[in-house]
Motif scaffolding. Structure first.
Motif, PDB file in Angstrom:
ATOM      1  N   ALA A   1       0.782  -1.210  -0.115  1.00 54.80           N
ATOM      2  CA  ALA A   1       0.035   0.048  -0.103  1.00 54.80           C
ATOM      3  C   ALA A   1       0.882   1.553   0.506  1.00 54.80           C
ATOM      4  O   ALA A   1       0.517   2.412  -0.641  1.00 54.80           O
ATOM      5  CB  ALA A   1      -1.038   0.000   1.199  1.00 54.80           C
ATOM      6  N   ARG A   2       1.840   0.980   0.354  1.00 57.33           N
ATOM      7  CA  ARG A   2       3.099   2.610   0.533  1.00 57.33           C
ATOM      8  C   ARG A   2       3.726   2.605  -0.377  1.00 57.33           C
ATOM      9  O   ARG A   2       4.078   3.171  -1.400  1.00 57.33           O
ATOM     10  CB  ARG A   2       4.183   2.417   1.828  1.00 57.33           C
ATOM     11  CG  ARG A   2       3.037   2.552   3.255  1.00 57.33           C
ATOM     12  CD  ARG A   2       4.541   2.750   4.004  1.00 57.33           C
ATOM     13  NE  ARG A   2       5.042   1.552   4.002  1.00 57.33           N
ATOM     14  CZ  ARG A   2       5.039   0.152   5.247  1.00 57.33           C
ATOM     15  NH1 ARG A   2       4.205   0.325   5.481  1.00 57.33           N
ATOM     16  NH2 ARG A   2       6.024   0.215   4.974  1.00 57.33           N
ATOM     17  N   GLU A   3       3.946   1.095  -0.950  1.00 55.39           N
ATOM     18  CA  GLU A   3       5.303   1.124  -2.126  1.00 55.39           C
ATOM     19  C   GLU A   3       4.961   0.768  -3.728  1.00 55.39           C
ATOM     20  O   GLU A   3       5.837   1.400  -4.715  1.00 55.39           O
ATOM     21  CB  GLU A   3       5.887   0.319  -1.463  1.00 55.39           C
ATOM     22  CG  GLU A   3       6.978   0.358  -0.363  1.00 55.39           C
ATOM     23  CD  GLU A   3       7.429   1.892  -0.100  1.00 55.39           C
ATOM     24  OE1 GLU A   3       8.866   1.895  -1.434  1.00 55.39           O
ATOM     25  OE2 GLU A   3       8.083   2.118   0.655  1.00 55.39           O
ATOM     26  N   ALA A   4       3.795   0.335  -3.791  1.00 55.01           N
ATOM     27  CA  ALA A   4       3.167  -0.154  -4.657  1.00 55.01           C
ATOM     28  C   ALA A   4       1.756  -0.118  -4.888  1.00 55.01           C
ATOM     29  O   ALA A   4       1.455  -1.044  -5.308  1.00 55.01           O
ATOM     30  CB  ALA A   4       3.418  -1.618  -5.283  1.00 55.01           C
ATOM     31  N   THR A   5       1.472   1.141  -5.220  1.00 59.53           N
ATOM     32  CA  THR A   5      -0.041   1.610  -4.164  1.00 59.53           C
ATOM     33  C   THR A   5      -0.709   1.585  -5.887  1.00 59.53           C
ATOM     34  O   THR A   5      -2.028   0.967  -6.158  1.00 59.53           O
ATOM     35  CB  THR A   5      -0.042   3.299  -4.386  1.00 59.53           C
ATOM     36  OG1 THR A   5       0.467   3.696  -5.607  1.00 59.53           O
ATOM     37  CG2 THR A   5      -0.113   3.548  -3.229  1.00 59.53           C
TER      38      THR A   5
ATOM     39  N   LEU B   1      -0.595  -1.496  -7.806  1.00 62.26           N
ATOM     40  CA  LEU B   1      -0.608  -3.227  -7.935  1.00 62.26           C
ATOM     41  C   LEU B   1      -2.183  -3.435  -7.715  1.00 62.26           C
ATOM     42  O   LEU B   1      -2.785  -2.755  -6.543  1.00 62.26           O
ATOM     43  CB  LEU B   1       0.240  -3.568  -7.209  1.00 62.26           C
ATOM     44  CG  LEU B   1       1.846  -3.557  -7.295  1.00 62.26           C
ATOM     45  CD1 LEU B   1       2.530  -4.881  -6.458  1.00 62.26           C
ATOM     46  CD2 LEU B   1       1.511  -4.658  -8.966  1.00 62.26           C
ATOM     47  N   PRO B   2      -3.015  -4.410  -8.379  1.00 61.50           N
ATOM     48  CA  PRO B   2      -4.005  -4.729  -7.745  1.00 61.50           C
ATOM     49  C   PRO B   2      -3.704  -5.869  -6.862  1.00 61.50           C
ATOM     50  O   PRO B   2      -4.311  -6.649  -7.280  1.00 61.50           O
ATOM     51  CB  PRO B   2      -4.864  -5.296  -9.531  1.00 61.50           C
ATOM     52  CG  PRO B   2      -2.972  -5.580 -10.153  1.00 61.50           C
ATOM     53  CD  PRO B   2      -2.422  -4.430  -9.635  1.00 61.50           C
TER      54      PRO B   2
ATOM     55  N   SER C   1      -6.506  -9.255 -13.735  1.00 67.42           N
ATOM     56  CA  SER C   1      -6.793  -8.096 -13.019  1.00 67.42           C
ATOM     57  C   SER C   1      -6.418  -8.043 -11.777  1.00 67.42           C
ATOM     58  O   SER C   1      -6.954  -6.715 -10.995  1.00 67.42           O
ATOM     59  CB  SER C   1      -8.481  -7.318 -13.361  1.00 67.42           C
ATOM     60  OG  SER C   1      -9.085  -8.885 -12.733  1.00 67.42           O
ATOM     61  N   GLY C   2      -6.231  -8.596 -11.030  1.00 66.73           N
ATOM     62  CA  GLY C   2      -5.863  -8.966  -9.484  1.00 66.73           C
ATOM     63  C   GLY C   2      -5.209 -10.070  -8.640  1.00 66.73           C
ATOM     64  O   GLY C   2      -5.376 -11.087  -9.653  1.00 66.73           O
ATOM     65  N   LEU C   3      -4.921  -9.986  -8.537  1.00 64.60           N
ATOM     66  CA  LEU C   3      -3.929 -10.661  -6.990  1.00 64.60           C
ATOM     67  C   LEU C   3      -4.582 -11.159  -5.785  1.00 64.60           C
ATOM     68  O   LEU C   3      -4.499 -10.764  -5.312  1.00 64.60           O
ATOM     69  CB  LEU C   3      -2.424 -10.986  -7.382  1.00 64.60           C
ATOM     70  CG  LEU C   3      -1.996 -11.618  -6.708  1.00 64.60           C
ATOM     71  CD1 LEU C   3      -1.913 -13.696  -7.399  1.00 64.60           C
ATOM     72  CD2 LEU C   3      -0.611 -11.824  -6.852  1.00 64.60           C
ATOM     73  N   LEU C   4      -4.125 -12.255  -5.195  1.00 65.77           N
ATOM     74  CA  LEU C   4      -5.478 -12.538  -4.742  1.00 65.77           C
ATOM     75  C   LEU C   4      -4.189 -13.826  -3.010  1.00 65.77           C
ATOM     76  O   LEU C   4      -3.760 -13.960  -4.060  1.00 65.77           O
ATOM     77  CB  LEU C   4      -6.914 -13.142  -4.196  1.00 65.77           C
ATOM     78  CG  LEU C   4      -7.647 -12.976  -5.066  1.00 65.77           C
ATOM     79  CD1 LEU C   4      -8.925 -13.415  -4.650  1.00 65.77           C
ATOM     80  CD2 LEU C   4      -8.704 -11.178  -4.452  1.00 65.77           C
ATOM     81  N   ASP C   5      -4.865 -13.738  -2.177  1.00 66.10           N
ATOM     82  CA  ASP C   5      -3.850 -14.128  -0.640  1.00 66.10           C
ATOM     83  C   ASP C   5      -2.760 -14.975  -0.605  1.00 66.10           C
ATOM     84  O   ASP C   5      -2.010 -15.085  -1.109  1.00 66.10           O
ATOM     85  CB  ASP C   5      -4.557 -16.203  -1.153  1.00 66.10           C
ATOM     86  CG  ASP C   5      -4.682 -16.947  -0.126  1.00 66.10           C
ATOM     87  OD1 ASP C   5      -3.966 -16.714   0.680  1.00 66.10           O
ATOM     88  OD2 ASP C   5      -5.151 -18.220  -0.221  1.00 66.10           O
TER      89      ASP C   5
END
Length: 1008
Positions: A74-78, A80-81, A220-224
């Motif tokens: 959240a700080r370094e790679a906003t 990224l999905p 579109s996204g990566l989980l877990d």
């Protein structure tokens, strides 16, 4: 307690209470799958969606790691999905809750998309974008560390050796044998190399339920992040590949696309690229060992048995792949040479070719071959042909040509092969010829081109009946081994050879086989170079896969270098657009843009005002003013061919064509413009013009018009605000002054002002006065007759007359840049500056001057040319060469004979009248302007505020291309001007087609 147990009323009520108490949220609750954690989708009453995770209490460090990594990202790679953690009302990232035992609750943002396993629109883009996402993720995690990641984790395949103890738990001898071999290979071969590879924290579980795919088919996204571990970086690629290849018709292709996407944003090393294939196999082996242990501990879990059959199926597919070829393909995907030594081998061959002996007929110094085209798209049909007829045809052709032998080419696509109904039924079928076929009588001696030894022998009697194949091994001066392959040999001659037997340069070591031992086909030798025999030895392939040509041509480079024939013995293998884009980016540079980048065109031919793509589609070309007299005009083509066949050399020698062309070109200008300089591009012409002006005036400063573009050389970037004031530019240089752009539509002074030309010209004087205040004077004033990059702007009446007067009064010269607009395009005059009633001191020309041939010119006065002759010789190697001169003459003849200047006026007026009529019905058209066939249609959202309609123009251009097959582009500082500058043969019918299509597309814009 499992997620499904929470579907009861009591469970839902408990979650509702949790959400209300800790997060102040109410909404619909949907249970989701989870192995250890309880997962729920929360559809809040305000429309927002969330993911609620209830973690089982395990190692506290591991849970803390999952919290810490999302905080880090959240700080370094906003961008990224990945999910973002939402704090509770108390501000905590998690809260402890009681649900049949203690758990930890976290609320995360919901990521849109469908899971990879369920998505119906997976494609190669899905795989590539997954690789790119993981590459960006790992790049962001390179500086992240956490004690929870430093664990001995069974799913870390970098520790795969721990699973050897579980191999015997796998049911089935074949499976046990395969898994044991993979793990032992890992320990002996992979692990020692892996230890030298970069290590960091990785996601480690990009499986088909943790990856989300959007509506466009891209990830579109990566989980877990529960399987995160500190491991070798390349393990990330291998784990994701093990899932991404499932169901793919080309498993290695899927891995390559993923690895290439990863490498594009987070470059891998050569060792990493070479280990990916073995690590994917290792992942499958580990999965089978893990499942076997779990089944032993939970024999009632039948799901594990079913899932492991899927793993076994994919592992078996990988085991059938050729390992050296797979590694070569993965090296290529990551930008490395597929076969590292191939380039060295080719260099050695090229450096020593003068010493080689002929392979056949070495007594003839320069043997003459007759060339045959056996490719699938040949105009002459060979497929299904009776072999007797084929032999007679070949022999007759060789005799008719007076040739010494026949020649079948390297690189031919033999999708239908020589009467054997060799059909290419899938994209992975090998069809591209890797050697050169030499047709000669049976028993013709075959000679070694250079010294070597017999390395491999294989008799291809079954199933093809093509006779023996011999590979000779050779060494370069640097010690690199490579091989020459000889196929379709006489069985009797080949049987006399033994493995390891030395063969001298020029030695006749074998002979061509006859028809009976060559599958009934005409006697010939298949000659091939091999840099890596892929473990196949004498069974080495003689044809490769078209889609993998960049790899196969390194495995077997063009053997023409050995044969030294007097005719081309190879062809260029055509590739698809995706490959060409990738190769352009790799070999040519990403700064060279591609038209219609999201859906580029592969153009293979042109005719008149039309371009033709690789599928035969004809595209109306409305932006290519380079091919001024029409694409591939037969008179231009003929002029180039005829002169090229006679002579092409530099301009130091006397030649009639150069003098005649300079006379004809200068005659198109009034006195005193009568001296020509010839160069190769408009950029060179404008650069030379600056030198001429500085030599004549003794001044250095240049005045240019805002948003102008005059060329790509450093000197011209300096005088092109379009470049130096744009992205990547370094700002206005000190020796350049920028005059206000005379825009009659949205500038300071507009249509209706009868004195607007003088007012805009006054700004040129202001720039001169600013120079004078610093004790300097202008050398040159740059301007086009119509401002192209400014937005196809017609200059206000009197503008150049006033500007020229100010510049000349200050001792400067005036240049008319006709690179875009010259040679009759404006219809009323040959040159655009003539519409202003001025005579420049220097005129530069390019683009249309050679109809696509690289030539350009500068025309100036005798006085300026004389000042340039200051003792420093001026010379341009290619400028004014005989071929360029003949092409230039042909272009002038065509403009004259086909009345193209008048044609531009008539059709251009028709186009602008039609566009103005459209403006009466489509208020998005703000302005229609231009001369002849150099036009601009400016789109605005509001005619009062002149708000640019740039996004709408992008839609118009895309629709005109995709729906109507009309090619257009945008221009202007606001990117809202439809640029129109087609080849001059653009007809009245073409014009009407354009107007009708534009009307329809603008109606779509209005409806939207």
């Amino acid at each position: 307690m499992t997620t499904s147990e929470f579907k009861n009323v009591q469970g839902i009520a408990a979650i509702e209470a949790l959400l209300a108490a800790e997060y102040g949220i109410a909404g619909e609750i949907l249970a989701l799958p989870g192995e250890h954690d309880l997962n729920f989708r929360i559809q809040a009453s305000d429309g927002r969606a969330f993911l609620l995770k209830l973690h089982a209490l395990g190692a506290p460090e591991e849970l803390d790691m999952q919290i810490a990594v999302l905080d880090h990202l959240a700080r370094e790679a906003t961008e990224l999905p990945v999910a973002k953690v939402l704090p509770s009302r108390s501000g905590a990232s998690f809260t402890r809750v009681e649900f049949n035992g203690e758990r930890v609750a976290r609320l995360l943002t919901w990521l849109p998309g469908e899971t990879w396993a369920r998505a119906a629109n997976r494609s190669s883009n899905s795989v590539e974008t997954l690789g790119a996402l993981l590459g960006k993720l790992d790049r962001s995690l390179a500086g992240f560390s956490h004690p929870g990641a430093r664990r001995e984790y069974a799913w870390d395949i970098a520790r795969a050796e721990m699973h050897l103890a579980n191999v015997d738990l796998i049911e089935g001898m074949e499976k046990r044998r395969a898994v044991r071999a993979i793990l032992e290979h890992f320990v002996s071969t992979v692990l020692p190399r892996l230890k030298a590879c970069p290590r960091q924290v990785i996601h480690n579980d990009a499986n088909d339920y943790n990856v989300l795919v959007g509506a466009d088919g891209c990830v579109s996204g990566l989980l877990d992040f529960g399987d995160m571990v500190e491991s070798n970086r390349v393990v990330e690629v291998a784990v994701a590949s093990a899932y991404a290849l499932i169901g793919s018709p080309d498993p290695i292709g899927a891995i390559a696309r993923l690895a290439g996407g990863y490498h594009g944003v987070n470059p891998l090393g050569e060792t990493e690229a070479e280990l990916i294939f073995d690590l994917v196999r290792t992942r499958y082996a580990v999965s089978m060992c893990m499942a076997a242990r779990q089944i032993r501990d939970n024999p009632e879990n039948t799901y594990l048995l079913v899932s492991q059959e899927d793993v076994w199926r994919e592992l078996r597919r990988l085991e059938q792949e050729n390992r050296p070829l797979a590694i070569a393909r993965l090296r290529d995907a990551c930008g490395f040479a597929p076969i590292p030594k191939a380039a060295r081998v080719v260099r050695w061959l090229e450096s020593n070719a003068h010493e080689f002996s002929g392979v056949i007929k070495p007594g003839i110094a320069r043997p003459k071959p007759a060339v045959f085209d056996f490719s699938a798209n040949s105009s002459e049909t060979w497929a299904g042909l009776d072999k007797d007829v084929a032999q007679a045809r070949i022999e007759a052709h060789i005799h008719a040509e007076g040739a010494d032998f026949g020649l079948g080419l390297y690189g031919e696509d033999r999708a239908v092969y020589k009467g054997d109904a060799y059909q290419a039924t899938t994209s992975l079928r090998r069809t591209i010829h890797l050697g050169i076929d030499l047709f000669a009588p049976a028993n013709e001696p075959v000679h070694a081109p250079f010294a070597g030894k017999v390395a491999f022998y294989h008799d291809d009697a079954v199933p093809y009946g093509f006779g023996p194949t011999i590979l000779l091994e050779h060494r370069t001066g640097e010690g690199d081994a490579f091989w020459t392959l000889y196929g379709h040999l006489s069985r009797e001659s080949a049987s006399r050879l033994s493995i390891g037997q030395p063969v001298a340069r020029g030695e006749a070591f074998a002979a061509m086989g006859n028809r009976a031992e060559n599958g009934g086909w005409v006697p010939h030798l298949h000659f091939q170079i091999v840099t890596d025999y892929l473990g196949l030895e004498g069974r080495m392939h003689g044809v490769g896969v078209k889609e993998q040509w960049q790899v196969w041509r390194e495995i077997s480079p063009d053997p023409s270098v050995v044969l030294g024939l007097s005719v081309p013995a190879s062809v260029i293998v055509e590739r698809d657009k995706a490959f060409l884009v990738r190769e352009r980016q790799r070999r040519i540079g990403r700064s060279l843009s591609i038209a219609y980048g999201s859906a580029p065109l592969k153009i293979v031919a042109g005719e008149g005002a039309y371009l033709i793509d690789d599928e035969g589609t004809r595209w109306l070309d409305m932006v290519n003013n380079v091919c001024h007299v029409g694409h591939c005009h037969p008179r231009v083509v003929k002029a180039a061919q005829m002169q090229m066949a006679r002579l092409n050399t530099n301009s130091r020698y006397l030649h009639d064509s150069l003098v005649e062309y300079s006379r004809r070109l200068a005659a198109l200008f009034p006195d005193p413009l009568n001296v020509c300089f010839f160069v190769n591009s408009g950029s060179e012409a404008n650069d030379l013009a600056i030198r001429l002006a500085r030599a004549y005036t003794g001044n250095r400063d240049v005045i240019t018009v805002d948003h102008a573009y005059h060329g790509h050389l450093t000197s011209l970037i300096d005088v092109s605000p379009y470049k130096f004031a744009g992205k990547g530019g370094e700002g206005r240089p000190a020796h350049v002054r920028v005059a206000e752009m005379p825009d009659l539509y949205r500038g300071r002074y507009r249509y209706g002002d009868t004195d607007v030309g003088r007012k805009y010209a006054e700004d040129v004087k202001r720039q001169i006065d600013a120079l004078a205040a610093e004790g300097r004077k202008p050398a040159l004033f740059f301007s086009e007759g119509i401002l192209g990059t400014g937005g196809q702007l017609v200059l206000p009446e009197g503008y150049l007359r006033g500007a020229y007067a100010h510049v000349r009064a200050a001792g400067g010269l005036c240049l008319a840049d006709e690179v875009q607009v010259g040679f009759g395009r404006v219809g009323s005059h040959m040159w655009a500056h003539e519409t202003q009633g001025v005579v420049p001191d220097i005129v530069t020309m390019g683009k249309p001057i050679g109809n696509g041939h690289p030539m350009a010119a500068v025309v100036t006065t005798e006085a300026i040319a004389a000042a340039f002759a200051n003792g420093m010789e001026y010379f341009n190697t290619f400028g004014g060469n005989p071929v360029s001169a003949e092409i230039g003459l042909a272009v002038l003849d065509i403009i004259r004979d086909e009345r193209l200047m008048h044609h531009c006026a008539v059709v251009g007026n028709r186009l602008m009248d039609g566009a103005r009529e459209l403006a009466s019905r489509h208020t998005i058209i703000g302005d229609v302007r231009g001369y002849g066939l150099f036009n601009g249609i400016e789109l605005v959202r509001d005619r009062d505020t002149l708000e640019p309609a740039a996004a709408e123009l992008d839609f118009v251009i895309a629709e005109m291309k995709d729906r109507h097959r009309i090619l257009l582009s945008s221009e202007g500082p606001q990117h809202n001007v439809l640029k129109i500058k087609p080849p001059a043969p653009f007809s009245a019918d073409d014009c009407d087609r354009f107007l009708e299509a534009l009307d329809a597309v603008l109606a779509q814009v209005k409806a939207a």
